[in-house]
Design a protein around this motif. Structure first.
Motif, PDB file in Angstrom:
ATOM      1  N   ALA A 132      99.783 -23.340  15.037  1.00  7.72           N
ATOM      2  CA  ALA A 132     100.321 -21.182  16.221  1.00  7.72           C
ATOM      3  C   ALA A 132     101.731 -21.757  16.762  1.00  7.72           C
ATOM      4  CB  ALA A 132      99.031 -21.227  16.812  1.00  7.72           C
ATOM      5  N   GLY A 133     102.233 -23.037  16.721  1.00  2.17           N
ATOM      6  CA  GLY A 133     103.922 -23.318  16.755  1.00  2.17           C
ATOM      7  C   GLY A 133     103.568 -23.294  18.708  1.00  2.17           C
ATOM      8  N   LEU A 134     102.678 -23.643  19.407  1.00  2.36           N
ATOM      9  CA  LEU A 134     102.341 -23.695  20.361  1.00  2.36           C
ATOM     10  C   LEU A 134     102.692 -24.825  20.980  1.00  2.36           C
ATOM     11  CD1 LEU A 134      99.946 -21.388  21.795  1.00  2.36           C
ATOM     12  CD2 LEU A 134     102.823 -20.770  21.570  1.00  2.36           C
ATOM     13  N   LEU A 135     102.596 -25.957  20.179  1.00  6.57           N
ATOM     14  CA  LEU A 135     102.919 -27.658  20.910  1.00  6.57           C
ATOM     15  C   LEU A 135     103.156 -28.053  19.376  1.00  6.57           C
ATOM     16  CD1 LEU A 135      98.437 -28.238  21.551  1.00  6.57           C
ATOM     17  CD2 LEU A 135     100.461 -27.418  23.170  1.00  6.57           C
ATOM     18  N   LYS A 168     102.259 -12.712  17.964  1.00  2.00           N
ATOM     19  CA  LYS A 168     102.702 -12.373  19.374  1.00  2.00           C
ATOM     20  C   LYS A 168     102.462 -13.598  20.201  1.00  2.00           C
ATOM     21  CE  LYS A 168      98.510  -9.735  21.238  1.00  2.00           C
ATOM     22  NZ  LYS A 168      98.451 -10.447  22.684  1.00  2.00           N
ATOM     23  N   ALA A 169     102.544 -14.837  20.020  1.00  2.00           N
ATOM     24  CA  ALA A 169     102.119 -15.410  21.605  1.00  2.00           C
ATOM     25  C   ALA A 169     103.315 -15.523  21.560  1.00  2.00           C
ATOM     26  CB  ALA A 169     102.083 -16.763  21.090  1.00  2.00           C
ATOM     27  N   HIS A 170     104.511 -15.796  20.987  1.00  2.00           N
ATOM     28  CA  HIS A 170     105.623 -16.326  21.690  1.00  2.00           C
ATOM     29  C   HIS A 170     106.456 -14.779  22.084  1.00  2.00           C
ATOM     30  CE1 HIS A 170     105.668 -19.935  19.346  1.00  2.00           C
ATOM     31  NE2 HIS A 170     105.702 -19.506  18.333  1.00  2.00           N
ATOM     32  N   MET A 171     105.620 -13.641  21.886  1.00  2.00           N
ATOM     33  CA  MET A 171     106.538 -12.757  22.372  1.00  2.00           C
ATOM     34  C   MET A 171     105.791 -13.239  23.939  1.00  2.00           C
ATOM     35  SD  MET A 171     106.268  -8.616  21.278  1.00  2.00           S
ATOM     36  CE  MET A 171     106.866  -7.760  22.258  1.00  2.00           C
ATOM     37  N   ASP A 172     103.884 -12.871  23.833  1.00  2.00           N
ATOM     38  CA  ASP A 172     103.500 -12.741  25.487  1.00  2.00           C
ATOM     39  C   ASP A 172     104.176 -14.019  26.242  1.00  2.00           C
ATOM     40  OD1 ASP A 172     101.987 -10.833  24.478  1.00  2.00           O
ATOM     41  OD2 ASP A 172      99.624 -12.135  23.363  1.00  2.00           O
ATOM     42  N   ARG A 173     104.284 -15.067  26.045  1.00  2.00           N
ATOM     43  CA  ARG A 173     104.782 -15.919  26.765  1.00  2.00           C
ATOM     44  C   ARG A 173     105.974 -16.161  27.713  1.00  2.00           C
ATOM     45  NH1 ARG A 173     105.734 -21.465  23.912  1.00  2.00           N
ATOM     46  NH2 ARG A 173     105.105 -22.222  25.951  1.00  2.00           N
ATOM     47  N   VAL A 174     107.238 -15.101  27.070  1.00  2.00           N
ATOM     48  CA  VAL A 174     108.338 -14.162  27.406  1.00  2.00           C
ATOM     49  C   VAL A 174     107.764 -13.712  27.892  1.00  2.00           C
ATOM     50  CG1 VAL A 174     110.448 -13.378  27.278  1.00  2.00           C
ATOM     51  CG2 VAL A 174     109.810 -14.967  24.881  1.00  2.00           C
ATOM     52  N   ILE A 196      99.139 -21.403  27.854  1.00  2.00           N
ATOM     53  CA  ILE A 196     100.258 -21.424  28.143  1.00  2.00           C
ATOM     54  C   ILE A 196     100.564 -20.104  27.652  1.00  2.00           C
ATOM     55  CG2 ILE A 196     101.393 -22.004  25.231  1.00  2.00           C
ATOM     56  CD1 ILE A 196      99.413 -24.294  24.846  1.00  2.00           C
ATOM     57  N   ILE A 197      99.879 -19.525  26.875  1.00  2.00           N
ATOM     58  CA  ILE A 197     100.827 -17.923  27.261  1.00  2.00           C
ATOM     59  C   ILE A 197     100.875 -17.382  27.905  1.00  2.00           C
ATOM     60  CG2 ILE A 197     100.713 -15.585  26.449  1.00  2.00           C
ATOM     61  CD1 ILE A 197      98.552 -16.493  24.263  1.00  2.00           C
ATOM     62  N   LEU A 222     101.890 -19.190  31.151  1.00  2.00           N
ATOM     63  CA  LEU A 222     102.276 -20.314  31.242  1.00  2.00           C
ATOM     64  C   LEU A 222     102.174 -21.158  32.718  1.00  2.00           C
ATOM     65  CD1 LEU A 222     105.697 -17.923  31.671  1.00  2.00           C
ATOM     66  CD2 LEU A 222     105.005 -19.146  30.248  1.00  2.00           C
ATOM     67  N   THR A 223     100.374 -20.804  32.932  1.00  2.00           N
ATOM     68  CA  THR A 223      99.559 -21.896  33.867  1.00  2.00           C
ATOM     69  C   THR A 223     100.303 -23.519  33.290  1.00  2.00           C
ATOM     70  OG1 THR A 223      98.152 -20.354  34.151  1.00  2.00           O
ATOM     71  CG2 THR A 223      97.923 -22.937  35.191  1.00  2.00           C
ATOM     72  N   ILE A 224      99.893 -23.525  31.818  1.00  3.47           N
ATOM     73  CA  ILE A 224     100.717 -24.716  31.319  1.00  3.47           C
ATOM     74  C   ILE A 224     102.346 -24.482  30.784  1.00  3.47           C
ATOM     75  CG2 ILE A 224     100.089 -26.659  29.630  1.00  3.47           C
ATOM     76  CD1 ILE A 224      97.220 -25.954  29.466  1.00  3.47           C
ATOM     77  N   LYS A 225     102.765 -25.291  31.284  1.00  3.60           N
ATOM     78  CA  LYS A 225     104.992 -24.794  31.862  1.00  3.60           C
ATOM     79  C   LYS A 225     105.390 -25.064  30.232  1.00  3.60           C
ATOM     80  CE  LYS A 225     104.599 -23.527  34.908  1.00  3.60           C
ATOM     81  NZ  LYS A 225     104.498 -21.772  35.900  1.00  3.60           N
TER      82      LYS A 225
END
Length: 231
Positions: free
Chosen positions: A67-70, A165-171, A30-31, A33-36
């Motif tokens: 974690a706010g990712l799903l 930091k996951a949301h920062m890492d995705r950007v 997810i981070i 972006l392999t999973i969009k």
């Protein structure tokens, strides 16, 4: 004679271990972006992929939701949360406060073993830039910051950063695909390490602040370019 308590405990550990493995691998995908963002995930399909029952997959999904990712959406099921500038800014705010404290501490004391490791990681990042290997570059980036925290004796502070930091890492993963973005980050790491080696706290704080501001300089253009990936 079977020890039922031990058997149940062992079974619980097996489920927990599978759930943790699935959570870790899905989080990574997810981070990077392999999973969009916006993609739908199926418990059955993920279970088949990992050769497990639905229970550990459900546990992994719950952890990723926390974690706010799903997110679970009516009529759509479990969806990968889209990128969010607001969440990224919140994560960056927390990260900056902690990382500036880390480099200040590092300027007071920094284990030579970790100094050598940080230097080696920077050189490995430079090679990743030459190979245009975004995923390896991002992993090495994280390891560099972990090494700073370890060398300064602040690993617990990094644990707090990791939770946010996951949301920062995705950007960041999205920005790394833009031409010319990785090279400057390597030089910024060199500047941070040089200031730490010199014991210059003001320079280290300035270098780290500049480094963490890189995402602010990139995010406006990225959000416009990839509007469909943002909420």
């Amino acid at each position: 004679m079977l020890d039922l308590a031990n058997l149940q405990s062992g079974s619980a550990r097996a489920v927990e271990s599978a759930a943790a493995r699935i959570e870790r691998e899905l989080r990574t995908q997810i981070i990077d972006l392999t999973i969009k963002p916006g993609e739908r995930l199926s418990e059955t399909e993920i279970g088949d992929r990992f050769h497990v029952s639905r229970q550990p997959v459900r546990e992994a999904f719950i952890a990723l939701m926390r974690a706010g990712l799903l997110d679970v959406q009516p009529q759509r099921g479990t969806i990968v949360v889209k990128l969010s500038v607001r969440r990224m800014l919140d994560a960056r705010f927390i990260r900056e406060a902690l990382e500036l404290a880390i480099v200040r501490r590092a300027c007071e004391r920094f284990d030579p073993h970790y100094r050598d490791r940080a230097s080696a990681l920077i050189e490995a990042q430079a090679r990743a830039v030459e190979a245009d290997d975004h995923r390896t570059f991002q992993k090495l980036d994280t390891l560099f910051h972990v090494t700073l925290a370890e060398g300064a004796g602040c690993l617990a502070a990094w644990g707090a950063i990791e939770q946010q930091k996951a949301h920062m890492d995705r950007v960041c993963a999205l920005t790394l695909h833009s031409a010319g973005t990785m090279g400057p980050l390597v030089e910024q790491h060199r500047a941070i390490l040089a200031a730490v080696e010199a014991g210059d706290a003001e320079a280290a704080v300035a270098a780290m602040t500049h480094h963490l501001n890189e995402i602010l300089r990139a995010v406006a253009g990225i959000e416009l370019q990839f509007a469909d990936l943002f909420e």
